[in-house]
Design a protein around this motif. Structure first.
Motif: not given
Length: 326
Positions: A67-69, A80-84, A95-100
């Protein structure tokens, strides 16, 4: 020794009939409590080796990564926040923002500042490819690559050594003065560098070619040379064309929106970088420094840039006419 080695030694003594914990400890130096624990494990018939455990389950799954890809491929400017947030809307176990953030790097993505380039239309890209195909086996040795650029005083990405925790401050004028330069390079060397502050009009361009290019080129290439120039209006003006025709100057046809194909663009970058490392207080100092650095460009140094033309041409063909990073 490791825990496993300790356990094996204790087992060897016990199998040999030595069961006294004090005696085993005296011979091996292993603590008594460790010996008692291992003896207890052996009495119960358990293994003295550690069992492999699964450990904590990963916070991010294969579905999360896919999904991230897909998100990053579709929205290259997303944060990154928007991806999360997007991931959380699809999965309850997101997962958390830092993990993303770590996952984006694990998937091969890096957030980088883009290099600004011209907007290349399909027609321009097609023309670039056709031009490159016509010049795959072209001889570049007697070509003079020319161009103009602007150099600002005390501007550039220059690092400074400091012991302070804060970033050092480089004080510059509010309206940084700049110099315009024109120059040419070939496998035989450079032209004299033309420095000016006025607008580069056709008349000035003609004077520059006459004074700075022709004299040098005729010395380097007694059997003839070719002028490379981009499609700037001053180069293509009626006045410039008529003058070049009258001087029998051969001009290399050049594709539109193709600065990265010109090796002198790389030379401008080197010149700006070297000049920016100097502490220049005024335009006069800048002019002296720029000329000094320009004159350090020897034929041996320039040859690699000229020889890069076949590679630039092939890269442009492989990119189907899109901008290449060179």
């Amino acid at each position: 020794m490791s825990q496993l080695e300790q356990r094996k030694k204790i087992k060897i003594f016990i199998n040999a009939g030595i069961t006294s914990a004090k005696e085993i400890s005296a011979k091996t130096g292993i603590p008594l409590r460790t010996i008692f624990r291992i003896k207890s494990i052996l009495r119960e018939g358990k293994s003295i080796t550690h069992k492999s455990v699964s450990g904590r389950p990963k916070a991010i799954t294969y579905s999360h990564k896919q999904s991230i890809i897909r998100t990053l491929n579709s929205h290259s400017k997303i944060s990154i926040r928007s991806v999360h947030v997007n991931l959380s809307s699809k999965y309850t176990d997101a997962p958390s923002t830092s993990t993303v953030y770590r996952a984006t790097h694990a998937c091969g993505f890096n957030f980088k500042q883009p290099v600004m380039g011209p907007f290349i239309t399909p027609l321009i890209a097609k023309n670039r490819v056709e031009w490159c195909k016509d010049h795959v086996n072209y001889c570049w040795e007697n070509v003079f690559f020319t161009d103009e650029c602007s150099i600002w005083l005390n501007r550039g990405s220059v690092g400074m050594w400091t012991r302070a925790k804060e970033n050092p401050i480089l004080k510059v004028q509010r309206h940084t003065p700049k110099l315009h330069v024109w120059g040419g390079i070939s496998s035989m060397g450079t032209t004299i560098l033309k420095i000016f502050t006025s607008n580069f009009v056709s008349k000035l361009y003609i004077d520059t070619l006459n004074e700075y290019l022709i004299r040098t080129a005729d010395v380097y290439y007694s059997e003839g040379w070719i002028l490379q120039e981009d499609n700037s209006p001053i180069h293509k003006s009626k006045l410039s064309k008529e003058w070049k025709d009258s001087e029998n100057i051969l001009v290399l046809d050049w594709p539109a929106y193709s600065p990265e194909l010109n090796p002198i663009e790389t030379i401008w970058g080197v010149l700006k970088q070297r000049s920016s490392k100097r502490s220049l207080n005024n335009l006069a100092d800048s002019e002296v420094a720029i000329i000094y650095e320009w004159e350090t460009f020897t034929p041996d140094f320039l040859k690699n840039f000229i020889l890069s033309m076949p590679n630039r041409v092939n890269m442009c063909i492989n990119s189907r006419g899109e901008k290449i990073n060179y």
